[in-house]
Structures are given as structure tokens and as C-alpha cells.
Write a protein that holds these residues in place. Structure first.
Motif, mmCIF file in Angstrom:
data_model
loop_
_atom_site.group_PDB
_atom_site.id
_atom_site.type_symbol
_atom_site.label_atom_id
_atom_site.label_comp_id
_atom_site.label_asym_id
_atom_site.label_seq_id
_atom_site.Cartn_x
_atom_site.Cartn_y
_atom_site.Cartn_z
ATOM 1 N N VAL A 106 0.990 -1.093 0.045
ATOM 2 C CA VAL A 106 0.102 0.056 -0.020
ATOM 3 C C VAL A 106 0.658 1.264 -0.015
ATOM 4 O O VAL A 106 1.514 1.514 0.889
ATOM 5 C CB VAL A 106 -1.028 -0.002 1.224
ATOM 6 N N LEU A 107 0.928 1.956 -1.304
ATOM 7 C CA LEU A 107 1.796 3.033 -1.549
ATOM 8 C C LEU A 107 1.320 4.175 -0.819
ATOM 9 O O LEU A 107 2.178 5.050 0.180
ATOM 10 C CB LEU A 107 2.126 3.272 -2.718
ATOM 11 N N GLN A 108 -0.019 4.703 -1.002
ATOM 12 C CA GLN A 108 -0.643 5.803 -0.313
ATOM 13 C C GLN A 108 -2.033 5.228 -0.058
ATOM 14 O O GLN A 108 -2.404 4.213 -0.555
ATOM 15 C CB GLN A 108 -0.703 6.901 -1.350
ATOM 16 N N LEU A 109 -2.766 6.229 0.634
ATOM 17 C CA LEU A 109 -4.322 5.874 0.692
ATOM 18 C C LEU A 109 -4.957 5.907 -0.479
ATOM 19 O O LEU A 109 -4.893 6.797 -1.534
ATOM 20 C CB LEU A 109 -4.787 7.048 1.655
ATOM 21 N N GLY A 110 -5.319 4.569 -1.180
ATOM 22 C CA GLY A 110 -5.844 4.387 -2.415
ATOM 23 C C GLY A 110 -5.051 3.994 -3.570
ATOM 24 O O GLY A 110 -5.468 4.077 -4.997
ATOM 25 N N THR A 111 -3.683 4.106 -3.287
ATOM 26 C CA THR A 111 -2.696 3.624 -4.337
ATOM 27 C C THR A 111 -1.800 2.320 -4.098
ATOM 28 O O THR A 111 -1.454 2.230 -2.829
ATOM 29 C CB THR A 111 -1.703 4.785 -4.710
ATOM 30 N N TYR A 112 -1.938 1.322 -4.925
ATOM 31 C CA TYR A 112 -1.384 0.183 -4.452
ATOM 32 C C TYR A 112 -0.418 -0.386 -5.436
ATOM 33 O O TYR A 112 -0.494 0.026 -6.684
ATOM 34 C CB TYR A 112 -2.561 -1.063 -4.455
ATOM 35 N N GLU A 113 0.591 -1.117 -4.988
ATOM 36 C CA GLU A 113 1.732 -1.641 -6.065
ATOM 37 C C GLU A 113 1.212 -3.311 -6.120
ATOM 38 O O GLU A 113 0.733 -3.950 -5.230
ATOM 39 C CB GLU A 113 3.032 -1.698 -5.236
ATOM 40 N N LEU A 114 1.013 -3.537 -7.283
ATOM 41 C CA LEU A 114 0.443 -4.894 -7.823
ATOM 42 C C LEU A 114 1.522 -5.759 -8.333
ATOM 43 O O LEU A 114 2.637 -5.495 -9.034
ATOM 44 C CB LEU A 114 -0.649 -4.495 -8.622
ATOM 45 N N LYS A 115 1.285 -7.176 -8.178
ATOM 46 C CA LYS A 115 2.097 -8.101 -9.075
ATOM 47 C C LYS A 115 0.988 -9.051 -9.416
ATOM 48 O O LYS A 115 0.129 -9.403 -8.820
ATOM 49 C CB LYS A 115 3.182 -8.667 -8.234
ATOM 50 N N THR A 116 1.492 -10.119 -10.441
ATOM 51 C CA THR A 116 0.876 -11.163 -11.064
ATOM 52 C C THR A 116 0.853 -12.133 -10.086
ATOM 53 O O THR A 116 1.539 -12.013 -9.349
ATOM 54 C CB THR A 116 1.366 -11.191 -12.453
ATOM 55 N N ILE A 117 -0.055 -13.086 -10.473
ATOM 56 C CA ILE A 117 0.034 -14.215 -9.755
ATOM 57 C C ILE A 117 1.183 -15.264 -10.082
ATOM 58 O O ILE A 117 1.582 -15.793 -9.128
ATOM 59 C CB ILE A 117 -1.087 -15.399 -9.789
ATOM 60 N N TYR A 118 2.158 -14.888 -10.932
ATOM 61 C CA TYR A 118 3.140 -15.297 -11.265
ATOM 62 C C TYR A 118 4.368 -14.877 -10.789
ATOM 63 O O TYR A 118 5.572 -15.285 -11.161
ATOM 64 C CB TYR A 118 3.318 -15.554 -13.025
ATOM 65 N N GLY A 119 4.390 -13.734 -10.256
ATOM 66 C CA GLY A 119 5.280 -12.879 -9.487
ATOM 67 C C GLY A 119 5.878 -11.639 -10.148
ATOM 68 O O GLY A 119 6.795 -11.054 -9.494
ATOM 69 N N LYS A 120 5.481 -11.260 -11.450
ATOM 70 C CA LYS A 120 5.917 -10.165 -12.057
ATOM 71 C C LYS A 120 5.194 -8.831 -11.398
ATOM 72 O O LYS A 120 4.112 -8.830 -11.393
ATOM 73 C CB LYS A 120 5.631 -10.144 -13.454
ATOM 74 N N VAL A 121 6.136 -7.889 -10.709
ATOM 75 C CA VAL A 121 5.911 -6.651 -10.302
ATOM 76 C C VAL A 121 5.555 -5.689 -11.142
ATOM 77 O O VAL A 121 6.344 -5.426 -12.003
ATOM 78 C CB VAL A 121 6.574 -6.248 -9.011
ATOM 79 N N PHE A 122 4.382 -4.878 -11.017
ATOM 80 C CA PHE A 122 4.176 -3.752 -11.890
ATOM 81 C C PHE A 122 4.870 -2.634 -11.352
ATOM 82 O O PHE A 122 5.029 -2.226 -10.418
ATOM 83 C CB PHE A 122 2.686 -3.387 -12.008
ATOM 84 N N VAL A 123 5.372 -2.005 -12.548
ATOM 85 C CA VAL A 123 6.155 -0.639 -12.342
ATOM 86 C C VAL A 123 5.171 0.609 -11.941
ATOM 87 O O VAL A 123 5.275 1.232 -10.783
ATOM 88 C CB VAL A 123 6.926 -0.321 -13.559
ATOM 89 N N ASN A 124 4.099 0.650 -12.481
ATOM 90 C CA ASN A 124 2.872 1.507 -12.360
ATOM 91 C C ASN A 124 1.938 1.021 -11.233
ATOM 92 O O ASN A 124 1.611 -0.047 -11.246
ATOM 93 C CB ASN A 124 2.200 1.831 -13.602
ATOM 94 N N ALA A 125 1.711 1.939 -10.214
ATOM 95 C CA ALA A 125 1.005 1.476 -9.239
ATOM 96 C C ALA A 125 -0.656 1.492 -9.720
ATOM 97 O O ALA A 125 -0.705 2.427 -10.488
ATOM 98 C CB ALA A 125 1.155 2.185 -8.107
#
Length: 136
Positions: A106-125
Motif C-alpha cells: 500500500v503506497l498511499q491511501l488508495g494507491t497500490y503496488e501490484l504483482k501478477t500471480i506469477y510474481g511479476k511486479v508492476f512498475v505503475n501502481a
């Protein structure tokens, strides 16, 4: 009422002139001047009443909307769907959501860092407006 608020007098219809309405026949210039001053006072009053009604309507609308809005928050580890940002290579029957993704941080209130179920992390939140809960 809106015509009176815009122009400061009652509307005179062409039929009133053609058929000689009683208030058109009794018109005199001297009385019109005092009538105009009275109408200006009424105009101010009508304007205040319209502002009051508008504020009351907006408050009621805000209360109605706030009653229906439900707060939403996600925790680390939750599964979510992400709104598709680009319609490139998609047709009109393509699903509007992609995923599931896992919330990593959880980066900020309402902003999240995501990753796929295979482990690849998104650059954009992901913003909360673009996320929906995923129920497996």
C-alpha cells in the motif's frame, strides 16, 4: 418565474397584445416606473429564494449520494482485477478487467503496488478507482 428572474418583468405574449389582455390595456407609463422599482425588489427576493432552493437541493443530493457511496480499501495480499487501460488489440466483447493481481504494498491511501500471480511486479501502481476485488 425564470423569465422574471432574467428580465425583471413578466413575459408579454403576442396573444396578449393581439387580444388586448386587461393588464396590457391598463398599462400607463407613470405607473410602469413605480412598478419597475417594485419589480426590482421582487427580483432580489426571487433571486435569494432561488439560491436558497438551489442550496437545499444540492445538500439533499449530496446526502443521497453520500449514503450510497461505500468506502473501499484493499490490504496486502488481496486479489484484485485491474481495469484495462488500452483498447489496442481488444474488440468490444473483450472483458474490461484483467487479472487477477496480488496487492504487494500500500503506497498511499488508495494507491497500490501490484504483482501478477506469477510474481511479476508492476512498475505503475494501481489506483483504487481502477481496481475491483477478485473473488476466486
Amino acid at each position: 418565474m425564470p423569465f422574471f428572474m432574467v428580465y425583471g418583468s413578466k413575459a408579454i405574449l403576442p396573444t396578449d397584445l393581439d387580444y388586448g389582455a386587461s393588464w396590457v390595456r391598463t398599462y400607463n407609463e407613470q405607473g410602469a416606473k413605480t412598478s419597475l422599482e417594485d419589480a426590482m425588489d421582487q427580483l432580489d427576493k426571487a433571486h435569494d429564494v432561488a439560491l436558497l432552493h438551489s442550496a437545499k437541493y444540492q445538500q439533499a443530493l449530496r446526502r443521497y449520494h453520500s449514503r450510497l457511496v461505500q468506502g473501499r480499501a484493499f490490504n496486502v495480499g488481496d486479489l484484485v482485477l485491474l481495469l484495462v487501460q488500452s483498447n489496442k488489440n481488444h474488440h468490444k466483447l473483450s472483458p474490461p478487467w484483467e487479472g487477477p493481481y496480488i496487492i504487494v504494498e500500500v503506497l498511499q491511501l488508495g494507491t497500490y503496488e501490484l504483482k501478477t500471480i506469477y510474481g511479476k511486479v508492476f512498475v505503475n501502481a494501481g489506483n483504487i478507482e481502477q481496481l475491483r476485488p477478485f473473488y476466486p
